[in-house]
Design a protein around this motif. Sequence first.
Motif, short mmCIF file in Angstrom:
data_model
loop_
_atom_site.label_atom_id
_atom_site.label_comp_id
_atom_site.label_asym_id
_atom_site.label_seq_id
_atom_site.Cartn_x
_atom_site.Cartn_y
_atom_site.Cartn_z
N LYS A 260 54.20 -115.80 41.09
CA LYS A 260 55.33 -115.86 42.03
C LYS A 260 56.17 -117.13 41.87
O LYS A 260 55.74 -118.08 41.21
N VAL B 265 69.11 -112.31 46.17
CA VAL B 265 69.57 -110.95 46.46
C VAL B 265 69.19 -110.04 45.30
O VAL B 265 69.37 -110.41 44.15
N TYR B 266 68.66 -108.84 45.62
CA TYR B 266 68.33 -107.90 44.55
C TYR B 266 69.59 -107.46 43.84
O TYR B 266 70.57 -107.10 44.48
N SER B 267 69.56 -107.51 42.52
CA SER B 267 70.72 -107.13 41.75
C SER B 267 70.60 -105.66 41.34
O SER B 267 69.61 -105.02 41.63
N GLY B 268 71.62 -105.15 40.67
CA GLY B 268 71.59 -103.75 40.26
C GLY B 268 72.06 -103.60 38.84
O GLY B 268 72.70 -104.50 38.30
N PRO B 269 71.73 -102.47 38.22
CA PRO B 269 72.10 -102.25 36.81
C PRO B 269 73.61 -102.24 36.57
O PRO B 269 74.04 -102.42 35.44
N ASP B 270 74.40 -102.07 37.64
CA ASP B 270 75.85 -102.07 37.47
C ASP B 270 76.37 -103.42 36.97
O ASP B 270 77.48 -103.51 36.47
N TYR B 271 75.58 -104.46 37.18
CA TYR B 271 76.08 -105.81 36.89
C TYR B 271 75.62 -106.33 35.54
O TYR B 271 75.82 -107.50 35.22
#
Lengths: 319, 274
Positions: free
Chosen positions: A50, A309-315
């Motif tokens: 962690k 913040v959780y990111s996403g595949p769009d970025y």
Amino acid sequence: MTATATSARSDLSELGRSETALRTFLHGLPGVDQVGAEQRAAQLGTRSIKTTAKAQAIDLAIRMVDLTTLEGADTPGKVRALAAKALRPDPADPTCPHVGAVCVYPAMVPYVAEVLRGSGVHLASVATAFPSGQAPLEIKLADTRAAVEAGADEIDMVINRGAFLAGRYKEVYDEIVATKSACGDAHLKVILETGELATYDNVRRASWLAMLAGGDFIKTSTGKVPVAATLPVTLVMLEAVRDFRAATGRQVGVKPAGGIKNTKDAIKYLVMVNETVGPDWLDPDWFRFGASSLLNDLLMQRTKLTTGVYSGPDYFTLD
Amino acid sequence: MSERVAVRKTYKLFIGGKFPRSESGRSYLVQDANVSLASRKDARDAVVAARAAVKGWAGATAYNRGQILYRVAEMLEGRREQFVALGLPGDEVDAAVDRWVWYAGWSDKLSQVYGGANPVAGPYFNLSAPEPTGVVAAVAPETPALLGLVSVIAPAIVTGNTVVVATSPTQPLAAVTLAEVLATSDLPGGVVNLLTGKITETVPTLAAHMDVNAIDLTGVTDAELAVELEVKAAQNLKRVLRPAPVDHDWSADPGITRMTTLLETKTVWHPKGV
């Protein structure tokens, strides 16, 4: 294990001279405890990594990625884009390290070489009639030489599984030796294609065979058969490189490839490396991940750690 | 013969069509039952499941989605007694079934009402069509436990979105039972994901998540929290449905706003022939 290896120290270089000596040695390697290996691998997979340790592991994993594209549909434009991504995986964050290498087919090497020149990112190319390895030796060697001439500094060769499974170890050995000499200064990674080797005993034998023949890296899979890298197979291979160094003093790298898709998996491998062979191998020179989709997940996790913040595949780029 | 010991039920989360325990292993005691207490990692996993389901669900024909939602209503009707046994009024369960049917009917009608041909000055057809926005995070109202939940889920998924819903913290049993209905209704796994537990734990994660396209704050009663969530949602320009007013009448005609807020409009120009 270590005892056997050490007693064999003096005559290791002689092994390649005869089929009998090679067979006697490889079949004299102790058998792998299948249940034990799988349990050990599963147990190491439960470690919790962690915060700062995770951040460190992610950066190390990014540096170890062999960013790979091995498709019939690869075009010069696509591999150039991939090479650009290898240099700056996260354009939004200059602290993000570059990956270990880009891995492409020989025909694509010149386009990647233009982009990577002088960057410190290695350029790997598969050769020797990848992925099946079922071609005459001269063709495999010509394939290798062409890739090196085009600018590849690492060659990923496949072993002749047909010969290996038929027990013709000398033939496999000689092919690796010949490919190694065709490589010149380029590093040679030997793909065992463990998914086709059927048993852990065969994986151990193939690992030793590849190392004895002069391979600089042993790699699990081509990524082209259903069973690719698994933790237990990698464990067996890590034990082999550890014992090989104890026996000969030469360090060999390991590259699991195929099926490693997310950060969690990658960290499990890193834990296993640390626990099996120690921190000497926790370096892109000695351990690599053959992967394509893994990098985006590593970047998303890295972004999560830096921004919260959780990111996403769009970025991230599609490749 | 010894007396039979009743089997007690464990109320778990609903993620990707499966019923996992919370990743954190925690649960809380509510309505006389142990219910999973979802963590932010469960929220993350639910978004991953919801995202994976978008392609298939949004790509299904409107007719097919409608059929599946009708099927959900049928299964819901069949479990009426089970909901009543949880303490819900029979009227509310009936209203929830009716609400579900009402929304199911909209699946192949909304694009006619909300899209269509636009008059333009030029030799073109100009057509606007509504499309699903993607993954929707939603906060179900505290009460009514079932009707409120259905009124949040159905309008989001009927148009092809997938949802991650934070259920009523004080009355989660109706939600978990609804999940059992959904799991047996041909609804593809991941289209609806339910997180039981504290809203303050899971919803901020969902509001900030860059892979969530819209957020429905219906059940957020704390005005300050609502503002905080809207600020988080603004980071990637999520569509936002504002919290419901305190005296909101859930039995009234809902109108189509809940559906249309969670849509994107695609407009196409097409040259006219001679």
